[in-house]
Design an enzyme around this catalytic site. Structure first.
Site, PDB file in Angstrom:
ATOM      1  N   HIS A   1       1.098  -1.492  -0.189  1.00  0.00           N
ATOM      2  CA  HIS A   1      -0.099  -0.404  -0.082  1.00  0.00           C
ATOM      3  C   HIS A   1       0.755   1.139  -0.044  1.00  0.00           C
ATOM      4  O   HIS A   1       0.341   2.028  -1.009  1.00  0.00           O
ATOM      5  CB  HIS A   1      -0.887  -0.210   1.134  1.00  0.00           C
TER       6      HIS A   1
ATOM      7  N   ARG B   1      -7.577  -5.271 -18.791  1.00  0.00           N
ATOM      8  CA  ARG B   1      -7.207  -6.853 -18.846  1.00  0.00           C
ATOM      9  C   ARG B   1      -7.958  -7.342 -17.126  1.00  0.00           C
ATOM     10  O   ARG B   1      -7.907  -6.930 -16.508  1.00  0.00           O
ATOM     11  CB  ARG B   1      -5.975  -6.690 -18.599  1.00  0.00           C
TER      12      ARG B   1
ATOM     13  N   CYS C   1       2.896  -4.496 -24.385  1.00  0.00           N
ATOM     14  CA  CYS C   1       2.841  -3.757 -22.731  1.00  0.00           C
ATOM     15  C   CYS C   1       3.548  -3.685 -22.288  1.00  0.00           C
ATOM     16  O   CYS C   1       3.841  -3.252 -20.662  1.00  0.00           O
ATOM     17  CB  CYS C   1       0.928  -3.865 -22.819  1.00  0.00           C
TER      18      CYS C   1
END
Length: 744
Positions: free
Chosen positions: A354, A497, A667
């Site tokens: 986080h 995705r 990508c």
């Protein structure tokens, strides 16, 4: 043997200085191996310096030095292997130092001390009688050297910091790119979770104290959550929502209260509950579940601080600083004054934790995994944080500081130069239009990113919102997120995705414990095994796209055609359901697969009959082609997207895609690297997707080259033996075209 190794290692680690540690090492090793002499040489500026000895003349310490190319000690360091000789004086590399007084010694065993593939020093044992040390003795010394490498390196850094003439560098993993120069702010005064266990005779009083502390924590967390809500940073706000849930009486908060009701003092109650749950989570193998222990620790410390030091302000530096800590949590970063946080360095944590996610959202340079940095006593010292290369420099010289200030200034000027052309299309000098797309996962800043030159979103990682929740997000929550992404793209295409978890991205609330997770239950495999979750995500995507035609759906980790066929059936089901529920026609998105499993490269003709496009995931494709776990520091240097074998696979792919009229993009990280972009354009890729920070640079580069010359360059590159040779060739090309500065 194991006990002896442990005792020596612990004694060395417990020493207060490098000098005392080395003295302990040589004396205890001499005793353990029953030899007449043990010495250690430390590598300083490419010279091995006799730094401690028990058996040689003490006057020679720090005065005897030899380059790596000289002596038997140098031979061990140079070859990076043990040198075991029955009679050292008969070897041609033997070097005589009169001041050492080692004339009586004949038997010689030297073992290099190696930390992260770099020689730190050499440990040597000697005996008067000519004999070769046994295999067991050699194995013992090699094992000891391996165990001591981290300790010796740490103590060496600590000693060097006291000498400003010597450059000290800590290495870590980049979690958020950038360069910062500021004083160190080592976070201290943490409230320990381990509190004395005390009973209380006044339960009501303790309950009131605890409830007040919990309410203060709740107010702080709520304020932070609201701030990020106002700033439209939903994905960060969800972190604080999760902490708020833990504080509820239905969760940890209730456990705290029940412990007080059983007669414990408030501090003891919080400590007991926290330690109990932390122990349970830390015993789990999954790294993301272990991160839940950090959430519990964070919350416990916050409540304890309100009990022990209510209203105390800890984070008030007078000027911008680089925060250095064992580990930081998202709440701490959010509380830290934004104008005062220049950078972040932690010993623990991962790039998907986080705190790392928040650091990237705030645009603060950060590195994680800087081993032993807290042991170096660097508080208030001047630091240079180069998060682009994962380095932390301590007390740099004025010359080094000047170079970094110049680099920052040049980077800013260069970025302004790149950005000035963002409104112009990425088109080569000979007229080939290359479309540049954005890789995204965080909602924060997405609108700004899309406004700066991207032709669309080439990869939206839907797993990021999943990772920031403490449960699977509902269909309504997913629709809300996907609508925001489509809106930010402003009518440009968006490739979403489907859920790609597993491997290095397990969900904290959905444990996946596997011996080899990168070859296991991940990507489309997991989705197809949980159709209830997969259908929910497909429905959410279709609903979000009901009023536009931007959406394209990308399937990760596809390894066989059956996975595509089954997905198409689920997609048809979801499409029919949403059409019926909305009672109107909706756009049908294009479907694509990620090319990252090598087997699919040989089935592109069959793939082209089933889907509309493919997107090459160069990171995982490289990993699987080279059989290298890129997150494993022991082998990560072998991960090389410029390996000629990888380049040939990429060229093969685009050639077959063109043959079967299958739209293709790429990508992975390779697309956002200047050298990688040159090779990909030469191969024939016309769609490159990358992080936002790379778009202006790649656009600027492509507008100054011609595809024809790149094709000749590619032909040469494909004949080379390794990735380093490929880079040298590309360096020459950029230098010849006055574009070498684009790499810096």
């Amino acid at each position: 043997m194991l006990n002896t190794l442990r005792d020596i290692t612990q004694a060395v680690a417990g020493a207060s200085s490098l000098e005392s540690a080395l003295n302990v090492l040589v004396s205890q090793t001499k005793l353990a191996m029953q030899t007449q002499c043990c010495s250690i040489y430390i590598l300083e500026q490419q010279h091995l310096v006799l730094s401690a000895t028990d058996g040689l003349a003490s006057a020679a310490i720090n005065s005897v030095k030899m380059p790596l190319s000289e002596g038997l000690v140098g031979l061990a360091a140079e070859k990076e292997e043990a040198v075991n000789l029955a009679d050292a004086k008969s070897h041609h590399r033997f070097k005589f130092f009169p001041e050492v007084e080692e004339e009586e010694y004949r038997a010689f065993l030297a073992v290099p001390i190696i930390f992260q593939k770099q020689v730190v020093g050499v440990i040597v044992v000697q005996q008067p009688q000519p004999r070769q040390f046994s295999e067991n003795e050699e194995a013992f010394l090699m094992t000891l050297a391996a165990q001591l490498a981290v300790v010796v390196r740490s103590l060496k850094n600590k000693a060097a910091i006291s000498n400003v003439q010597q450059q000290v560098v800590f290495k870590g993993t980049s979690a958020s790119k950038g360069i910062a120069i500021a004083d160190a702010f080592v976070l201290g005064g943490e409230i320990s979770l381990v509190q004395d266990e005390r009973k209380s005779s006044d339960t009501e009083k303790e309950l009131q104290r605890l409830k007040t502390a919990m309410q203060r924590c709740s107010d702080i967390i709520s304020t932070l959550s609201q701030r990020f809500d106002r700033e439209k940073v939903d994905d960060i706000a969800s972190i604080f929502s999760a902490l708020q849930l833990l504080l509820n009486e239905a969760s940890l908060g209730g456990e705290y209260l029940r412990e007080v009701e059983q007669g414990w003092q408030a501090e003891s109650a919080v400590s007991r509950v926290s330690m109990r749950y932390i122990e349970q989570f830390m015993a789990m193998e999954d790294p993301y579940l272990k991160e839940r222990a950090s959430d519990i620790r964070e919350l416990g410390q916050k409540v304890l601080r309100q009990l022990i030091e209510p209203d105390k302000l800890d984070l008030a530096p007078a000027k911008p600083v680089i925060l250095v800590a064992k580990e930081v949590d998202a709440t701490l970063l959010a509380e830290f004054p934004r104008g005062k946080l220049a950078g972040i360095v932690t010993e623990l944590g991962g790039v998907n934790a986080h705190a790392a996610i928040l650091a990237r959202a705030l645009g603060v340079p950060a590195i994680v995994g800087a081993d032993q940095v807290l042991a170096a006593n660097i508080d208030d010292k001047k630091l240079v944080l180069n998060a682009n290369s994962g380095q932390l420099l301590v007390d740099p010289s004025d010359a080094v500081l000047h170079e970094y200030y110049t680099l920052i200034s040049e980077n800013q000027a260069q970025q302004r130069q790149f950005s000035a052309e963002l409104s112009l299309p990425a088109q080569t000098l000979d007229g080939h239009r290359i479309h540049l797309y954005l890789n995204a996962g965080l909602l924060s800043g997405l609108s700004t990113d899309m406004a700066e030159g991207a032709d669309g979103i080439g990869l939206y990682r839907t797993e990021i919102p999943f990772m920031l929740h403490q449960r699977f997000p509902s269909e309504v929550e997913q629709v809300h997120v996907y609508k925001q992404v489509l809106s930010a793209a402003r009518d440009r295409p968006v490739v979403m995705r489907t859920l790609d978890v597993g491997g290095d991205k397990p969900l904290p609330y959905f444990p996946i414990n596997e011996d080899n997770p990168f070859l296991g239950w991940r990507g489309i495999r997991l989705s197809l095994d949980h159709p209830e979750l997969f259908l929910m995500q497909l429905r959410a995507m279709l609903t979000a796209n009901a009023d536009s035609a931007q959406l394209q759906i990308l399937l990760p980790m596809v390894s066989n055609l059956d996975e595509i066929d089954r997905t198409l059936l689920y997609l048809e089901q979801a499409f029919s359901e949403i059409t019926e529920e909305l009672d109107r026609s909706i756009p049908k998105p294009k479907i694509g697969v990620m090319l990252e499993v090598p087997s699919l490269l040989f089935q592109l003709e069959d793939v082209a009959k089933r889907v509309d496009f493919v997107s090459v995931g160069s990171n995982d494709l490289t990993q699987y082609l080279l059989a290298v776990d890129r997150n494993n520091p022991s082998v990560s240097p072998l991960f090389d997207s410029f390996h000629p074998g990888v380049l040939r696979a990429l060229k093969w792919t685009i050639t077959d895609c063109n043959r079967y009229q299958l739209d293709a993009s790429i990508c992975g990280e390779l697309a956002g690297e200047p050298m990688g972009a040159l090779l990909l354009v030469a191969m024939g890729y016309q769609k490159l997707s990358m992080n936002q920070g790379s778009i202006a640079r790649i656009n600027y580069l492509l507008r100054r080259i011609d595809k024809q010359s790149l094709e000749l360059l590619l032909d040469k590159a494909l004949t080379l033996s390794n990735g380093e040779q490929v880079r040298l060739l590309l360096n020459e090309y950029l230098n010849e075209h006055d574009l070498i500065s684009i790499l810096h």
